[in-house]
Design a protein around this motif. Structure first.
Motif, PDB file in Angstrom:
ATOM      1  N   LYS A  30       7.203 -15.768  -0.215  1.00 31.00           N
ATOM      2  CA  LYS A  30       6.284 -15.177   0.759  1.00 31.00           C
ATOM      3  C   LYS A  30       4.961 -14.878   0.079  1.00 31.00           C
ATOM      4  O   LYS A  30       4.854 -14.935  -1.147  1.00 31.00           O
ATOM      5  CB  LYS A  30       6.890 -13.901   1.354  1.00 31.00           C
ATOM      6  CG  LYS A  30       7.148 -12.816   0.329  1.00 31.00           C
ATOM      7  CD  LYS A  30       7.725 -11.564   0.967  1.00 31.00           C
ATOM      8  CE  LYS A  30       7.837 -10.472  -0.084  1.00 31.00           C
ATOM      9  NZ  LYS A  30       8.241  -9.217   0.462  1.00 31.00           N
ATOM     10  N   ALA A  31       3.991 -14.519   0.858  1.00 33.31           N
ATOM     11  CA  ALA A  31       2.675 -14.193   0.312  1.00 33.31           C
ATOM     12  C   ALA A  31       2.778 -12.968  -0.604  1.00 33.31           C
ATOM     13  O   ALA A  31       3.589 -12.067  -0.379  1.00 33.31           O
ATOM     14  CB  ALA A  31       1.697 -13.911   1.453  1.00 33.31           C
ATOM     15  N   LYS A  32       1.953 -12.972  -1.625  1.00 38.49           N
ATOM     16  CA  LYS A  32       1.909 -11.858  -2.570  1.00 38.49           C
ATOM     17  C   LYS A  32       1.565 -10.575  -1.816  1.00 38.49           C
ATOM     18  O   LYS A  32       0.735 -10.570  -0.905  1.00 38.49           O
ATOM     19  CB  LYS A  32       0.854 -12.142  -3.641  1.00 38.49           C
ATOM     20  CG  LYS A  32       0.696 -11.018  -4.651  1.00 38.49           C
ATOM     21  CD  LYS A  32      -0.282 -11.400  -5.745  1.00 38.49           C
ATOM     22  CE  LYS A  32      -1.670 -11.559  -5.190  1.00 38.49           C
ATOM     23  NZ  LYS A  32      -2.680 -11.813  -6.212  1.00 38.49           N
ATOM     24  N   GLN A  33       2.212  -9.489  -2.211  1.00 42.67           N
ATOM     25  CA  GLN A  33       1.973  -8.185  -1.589  1.00 42.67           C
ATOM     26  C   GLN A  33       1.600  -7.207  -2.705  1.00 42.67           C
ATOM     27  O   GLN A  33       2.425  -6.897  -3.563  1.00 42.67           O
ATOM     28  CB  GLN A  33       3.247  -7.740  -0.872  1.00 42.67           C
ATOM     29  CG  GLN A  33       3.073  -6.612   0.088  1.00 42.67           C
ATOM     30  CD  GLN A  33       4.354  -6.397   0.888  1.00 42.67           C
ATOM     31  OE1 GLN A  33       5.438  -6.364   0.340  1.00 42.67           O
ATOM     32  NE2 GLN A  33       4.218  -6.224   2.188  1.00 42.67           N
ATOM     33  N   GLY A  34       0.358  -6.759  -2.716  1.00 39.90           N
ATOM     34  CA  GLY A  34      -0.093  -5.836  -3.746  1.00 39.90           C
ATOM     35  C   GLY A  34       0.372  -4.413  -3.474  1.00 39.90           C
ATOM     36  O   GLY A  34       0.584  -4.020  -2.320  1.00 39.90           O
ATOM     37  N   LEU A  35       0.536  -3.667  -4.539  1.00 39.17           N
ATOM     38  CA  LEU A  35       0.940  -2.264  -4.460  1.00 39.17           C
ATOM     39  C   LEU A  35      -0.087  -1.408  -5.186  1.00 39.17           C
ATOM     40  O   LEU A  35      -0.674  -1.828  -6.188  1.00 39.17           O
ATOM     41  CB  LEU A  35       2.319  -2.064  -5.092  1.00 39.17           C
ATOM     42  CG  LEU A  35       3.465  -2.894  -4.508  1.00 39.17           C
ATOM     43  CD1 LEU A  35       4.723  -2.700  -5.340  1.00 39.17           C
ATOM     44  CD2 LEU A  35       3.706  -2.545  -3.059  1.00 39.17           C
ATOM     45  N   ILE A  36      -0.294  -0.197  -4.694  1.00 39.64           N
ATOM     46  CA  ILE A  36      -1.221   0.749  -5.309  1.00 39.64           C
ATOM     47  C   ILE A  36      -0.419   1.962  -5.754  1.00 39.64           C
ATOM     48  O   ILE A  36       0.235   2.618  -4.933  1.00 39.64           O
ATOM     49  CB  ILE A  36      -2.318   1.174  -4.305  1.00 39.64           C
ATOM     50  CG1 ILE A  36      -3.089  -0.057  -3.832  1.00 39.64           C
ATOM     51  CG2 ILE A  36      -3.241   2.218  -4.919  1.00 39.64           C
ATOM     52  CD1 ILE A  36      -3.946   0.190  -2.603  1.00 39.64           C
ATOM     53  N   LEU A  37      -0.476   2.263  -7.040  1.00 34.72           N
ATOM     54  CA  LEU A  37       0.279   3.394  -7.569  1.00 34.72           C
ATOM     55  C   LEU A  37      -0.303   4.690  -7.047  1.00 34.72           C
ATOM     56  O   LEU A  37      -1.475   4.988  -7.244  1.00 34.72           O
ATOM     57  CB  LEU A  37       0.256   3.389  -9.100  1.00 34.72           C
ATOM     58  CG  LEU A  37       1.091   4.462  -9.782  1.00 34.72           C
ATOM     59  CD1 LEU A  37       2.578   4.266  -9.492  1.00 34.72           C
ATOM     60  CD2 LEU A  37       0.837   4.438 -11.292  1.00 34.72           C
ATOM     61  N   ARG A  38       0.520   5.463  -6.370  1.00 39.18           N
ATOM     62  CA  ARG A  38       0.123   6.759  -5.820  1.00 39.18           C
ATOM     63  C   ARG A  38       0.492   7.886  -6.776  1.00 39.18           C
ATOM     64  O   ARG A  38      -0.245   8.846  -6.955  1.00 39.18           O
ATOM     65  CB  ARG A  38       0.798   6.977  -4.477  1.00 39.18           C
ATOM     66  CG  ARG A  38       0.511   8.332  -3.846  1.00 39.18           C
ATOM     67  CD  ARG A  38       1.309   8.541  -2.587  1.00 39.18           C
ATOM     68  NE  ARG A  38       0.676   7.876  -1.465  1.00 39.18           N
ATOM     69  CZ  ARG A  38       0.660   8.365  -0.241  1.00 39.18           C
ATOM     70  NH1 ARG A  38       1.255   9.506   0.029  1.00 39.18           N
ATOM     71  NH2 ARG A  38       0.071   7.721   0.723  1.00 39.18           N
TER      72      ARG A  38
END
Length: 191
Positions: free
Chosen positions: A165-173
């Protein structure tokens, strides 16, 4: 828009099933309770989540495992009156656990997407590895609350699918590491 948050215990190699027992038949079942020194601060995330939780969501198997136990558990008393959603194509209303508050059965990902567009706060998914994988692949999860444990299990249900699937970025909270080797990771899904 309501946020859908996955919260769970995960081994370093991504397994999320059977952290407290052998309900899934996992040969290493109980890997959180049996193998890791208990430090209250390492589990404080679970208490912190209560302030944000306005509803719970489960897949059918996790609902059937948790509902009769959590309904009567003092440790989970704060969940009793929260709305609950069970995602299942086969569960019937007469199979829902009595005395555990309002419970709605959702049949499709479209039902979940519509729920996210309704008024209200965050909906937390507990357990439910198969549901989490489906919702992640459908880009319906907004945040991950993970307690990662210093153990490699080698087999078991993983949180993330192997789908192309398409890449899904994550943001560290938020993150924290504890002396028993547990690491707290909270990620917002980018976009």
């Amino acid at each position: 828009m309501r946020q859908l948050v996955y919260t769970g215990f995960m081994s370093l190699d991504g397994v999320v099933d059977s952290p407290g027992g052998q309900a899934e038949g996992h040969r290493s079942g109980g890997w959180v309770i049996n193998d890791i020194e208990f430090l209250p601060e390492a589990f404080s995330l679970k208490g912190e989540e209560l302030a944000d939780t306005t509803a719970l969501m489960f897949g059918r198997r996790s609902y059937e495992a948790f509902a009769p136990v959590w309904r009567d558990s003092d440790d989970h008393a704060a969940y009793r009156d929260l709305p609950k959603y069970v995602v299942s194509s086969t569960l019937r209303d007469d199979e829902l656990t009595e005395g555990w508050g309002e419970t709605t059965i959702l049949r499709t990902e479209d039902d979940i997407a519509a729920l996210k567009k309704s008024d209200g706060g965050a909906i937390f998914i507990h357990g439910s590895a198969e549901l989490a994988r489906r919702l992640s692949d459908a880009a319906l999860i907004d945040r991950y609350h993970l307690l990662v444990f210093p153990v490699l299990l080698g087999a078991g249900k993983g949180l993330f699918s192997g789908a192309d699937k398409a890449k899904q970025g994550l943001i560290l909270r938020d993150s924290a590491a504890y002396p028993n080797g547990v690491v707290k990771l909270i990620y917002d899904v980018a976009g």
